[in-house]
Design a protein around this motif. Structure first.
Motif, PDB file in Angstrom:
ATOM      1  N   HIS A  48       3.009  22.611 -23.891  1.00  0.00           N
ATOM      2  CA  HIS A  48       2.614  21.787 -24.971  1.00  0.00           C
ATOM      3  C   HIS A  48       2.601  20.304 -24.652  1.00  0.00           C
ATOM      4  O   HIS A  48       1.681  19.593 -24.556  1.00  0.00           O
ATOM      5  CB  HIS A  48       3.359  21.861 -26.256  1.00  0.00           C
ATOM      6  N   ARG A  49       3.946  19.680 -24.426  1.00  0.00           N
ATOM      7  CA  ARG A  49       4.106  18.351 -24.106  1.00  0.00           C
ATOM      8  C   ARG A  49       3.976  17.965 -22.617  1.00  0.00           C
ATOM      9  O   ARG A  49       4.215  18.742 -21.511  1.00  0.00           O
ATOM     10  CB  ARG A  49       5.629  17.654 -24.334  1.00  0.00           C
ATOM     11  N   CYS A  50       3.556  16.783 -22.258  1.00  0.00           N
ATOM     12  CA  CYS A  50       3.396  16.471 -21.000  1.00  0.00           C
ATOM     13  C   CYS A  50       3.557  14.750 -21.016  1.00  0.00           C
ATOM     14  O   CYS A  50       3.336  14.071 -21.907  1.00  0.00           O
ATOM     15  CB  CYS A  50       2.205  16.846 -20.096  1.00  0.00           C
ATOM     16  N   VAL A  51       3.529  14.085 -19.542  1.00  0.00           N
ATOM     17  CA  VAL A  51       3.617  12.692 -19.514  1.00  0.00           C
ATOM     18  C   VAL A  51       2.344  12.596 -18.345  1.00  0.00           C
ATOM     19  O   VAL A  51       2.366  13.156 -17.283  1.00  0.00           O
ATOM     20  CB  VAL A  51       4.895  12.470 -18.722  1.00  0.00           C
ATOM     21  N   VAL A  52       1.331  11.498 -18.897  1.00  0.00           N
ATOM     22  CA  VAL A  52       0.400  11.137 -18.204  1.00  0.00           C
ATOM     23  C   VAL A  52       0.644   9.925 -17.484  1.00  0.00           C
ATOM     24  O   VAL A  52       1.322   9.050 -18.110  1.00  0.00           O
ATOM     25  CB  VAL A  52      -0.917  11.102 -18.814  1.00  0.00           C
ATOM     26  N   PHE A  53       0.423   9.704 -16.252  1.00  0.00           N
ATOM     27  CA  PHE A  53       0.687   8.574 -15.511  1.00  0.00           C
ATOM     28  C   PHE A  53      -0.575   7.829 -15.316  1.00  0.00           C
ATOM     29  O   PHE A  53      -1.416   8.331 -14.857  1.00  0.00           O
ATOM     30  CB  PHE A  53       1.313   8.716 -14.036  1.00  0.00           C
ATOM     31  N   ASP A  54      -0.604   6.394 -15.613  1.00  0.00           N
ATOM     32  CA  ASP A  54      -1.738   5.562 -15.436  1.00  0.00           C
ATOM     33  C   ASP A  54      -1.188   4.277 -14.874  1.00  0.00           C
ATOM     34  O   ASP A  54      -0.766   3.494 -15.365  1.00  0.00           O
ATOM     35  CB  ASP A  54      -2.246   5.080 -16.752  1.00  0.00           C
ATOM     36  N   ASP A  55      -1.590   3.968 -13.383  1.00  0.00           N
ATOM     37  CA  ASP A  55      -0.956   3.107 -12.757  1.00  0.00           C
ATOM     38  C   ASP A  55       0.337   2.910 -12.699  1.00  0.00           C
ATOM     39  O   ASP A  55       1.200   3.861 -12.246  1.00  0.00           O
ATOM     40  CB  ASP A  55      -1.750   1.565 -12.843  1.00  0.00           C
ATOM     41  N   GLU A  56       1.081   2.019 -13.237  1.00  0.00           N
ATOM     42  CA  GLU A  56       2.426   1.828 -13.397  1.00  0.00           C
ATOM     43  C   GLU A  56       3.152   2.175 -14.787  1.00  0.00           C
ATOM     44  O   GLU A  56       4.342   2.057 -14.884  1.00  0.00           O
ATOM     45  CB  GLU A  56       2.724   0.288 -13.334  1.00  0.00           C
ATOM     46  N   SER A  57       2.418   2.818 -15.584  1.00  0.00           N
ATOM     47  CA  SER A  57       2.534   3.193 -17.173  1.00  0.00           C
ATOM     48  C   SER A  57       2.531   4.929 -17.050  1.00  0.00           C
ATOM     49  O   SER A  57       2.075   5.577 -16.300  1.00  0.00           O
ATOM     50  CB  SER A  57       1.786   2.611 -18.086  1.00  0.00           C
ATOM     51  N   ALA A  58       3.479   5.080 -18.237  1.00  0.00           N
ATOM     52  CA  ALA A  58       3.553   6.563 -18.387  1.00  0.00           C
ATOM     53  C   ALA A  58       3.659   6.748 -19.870  1.00  0.00           C
ATOM     54  O   ALA A  58       4.212   5.907 -20.726  1.00  0.00           O
ATOM     55  CB  ALA A  58       4.728   7.199 -17.584  1.00  0.00           C
ATOM     56  N   ILE A 106       3.709  10.062 -23.097  1.00  0.00           N
ATOM     57  CA  ILE A 106       3.742  11.417 -23.550  1.00  0.00           C
ATOM     58  C   ILE A 106       2.737  11.538 -24.449  1.00  0.00           C
ATOM     59  O   ILE A 106       2.488  10.917 -25.308  1.00  0.00           O
ATOM     60  CB  ILE A 106       5.178  11.570 -24.160  1.00  0.00           C
ATOM     61  N   THR A 107       2.165  12.703 -24.236  1.00  0.00           N
ATOM     62  CA  THR A 107       1.079  13.334 -25.084  1.00  0.00           C
ATOM     63  C   THR A 107       1.010  14.821 -24.883  1.00  0.00           C
ATOM     64  O   THR A 107       1.911  15.561 -24.378  1.00  0.00           O
ATOM     65  CB  THR A 107      -0.376  12.652 -24.500  1.00  0.00           C
ATOM     66  N   THR A 108       0.008  15.395 -25.458  1.00  0.00           N
ATOM     67  CA  THR A 108      -0.141  16.837 -25.512  1.00  0.00           C
ATOM     68  C   THR A 108      -1.194  17.357 -24.330  1.00  0.00           C
ATOM     69  O   THR A 108      -1.775  16.489 -23.663  1.00  0.00           O
ATOM     70  CB  THR A 108      -0.594  17.523 -26.718  1.00  0.00           C
ATOM     71  N   ILE A 109      -1.000  18.602 -23.983  1.00  0.00           N
ATOM     72  CA  ILE A 109      -1.612  19.206 -22.667  1.00  0.00           C
ATOM     73  C   ILE A 109      -3.224  18.973 -23.030  1.00  0.00           C
ATOM     74  O   ILE A 109      -4.063  18.365 -22.103  1.00  0.00           O
ATOM     75  CB  ILE A 109      -1.344  20.498 -22.545  1.00  0.00           C
TER      76      ILE A 109
END
Length: 211
Positions: free
Chosen positions: A180-190, A192-195
């Motif tokens: 259900h949960r995941c962490v999406v990385f964008d450049d230097e940021s991260a 938490i969101t859903t799949i």
């Protein structure tokens, strides 16, 4: 960063094993081996030049007792497969042919479960699956069903196939049956969101699937 996030959300399994699919030349392999969170790394890499470089790096770092190297591709069945070697950059080689100049190479393919069984690593000893295999992540995950049923965290670099625009969305629906949960990385940021909220149109999107 991955270990810190897993620790922060209570999903870090210390003294466990990492299954790394697409070890390349060993840059991430050695980081995983010395970070202190894991006791063993199964480094899987099918491209011969990369595999030799991986072996040299592991030996140079005196990590042969920690890193178990596997010369194979990862997929949904055991057998043989056509692997396409990029002539200018071996790290861009893939099961999926990307350029007309890619050189085909017949290589072994095994499911993640076979790789674990051959290395005598029980699924419940896994702490993380790391996947960076240039667009073949969907097929590799189909061989990870037993691992996914135990909600083992997965870090994956997603590389959508432009010839199959709906494949990534289907892949996310498949993942969402176990996580259900995941962490999406964008450049230097991260974040938490859903799949199902993972972006589907970004090449090289890095995602840590937590639980």
């Amino acid at each position: 960063m991955v270990c810190r996030i897993l620790d922060g959300v209570g999903a870090l399994r210390r003294n466990s094993t990492v299954l790394e699919l697409g070890a390349g030349r060993g840059a991430t392999t050695t980081e995983l081996a010395i970070c202190g969170a894991f006791t063993r790394v199964l480094a899987v890499e099918p491209e011969p030049e990369n595999f030799r470089a991986l072996a040299r790096k592991v030996a140079d770092k005196n990590l042969d007792g920690v890193v178990h190297k596997v010369p194979s591709a990862a997929g949904m069945i055991d057998g043989m497969i056509n692997f396409h070697v990029n002539r200018t950059d071996s790290l861009k080689s893939s099961v999926r042919q990307k350029h007309a100049s890619d050189m085909p190479l017949r290589t072994t393919v095994n499911t993640a479960q076979t790789i674990l069984d051959d290395a005598r690593v029980p699924t419940n000893q896994l702490g993380l699956v790391w996947i960076d295999i240039e667009g073949y992540e969907t097929m590799a995950c189909l061989g990870l069903l037993q691992v996914m049923r135990q909600s083992i965290p997965i870090y994956v670099v997603m590389s959508p196939n432009p010839a199959q625009p709906g494949q990534t969305a289907s892949f996310l629906r498949f993942l969402a049956t176990h996580y259900h949960r995941c962490v999406v990385f964008d450049d230097e940021s991260a974040r938490i969101t859903t799949i199902m909220d993972i972006p589907t149109n970004r090449v090289g999107q890095r995602v840590l699937i937590v639980d």
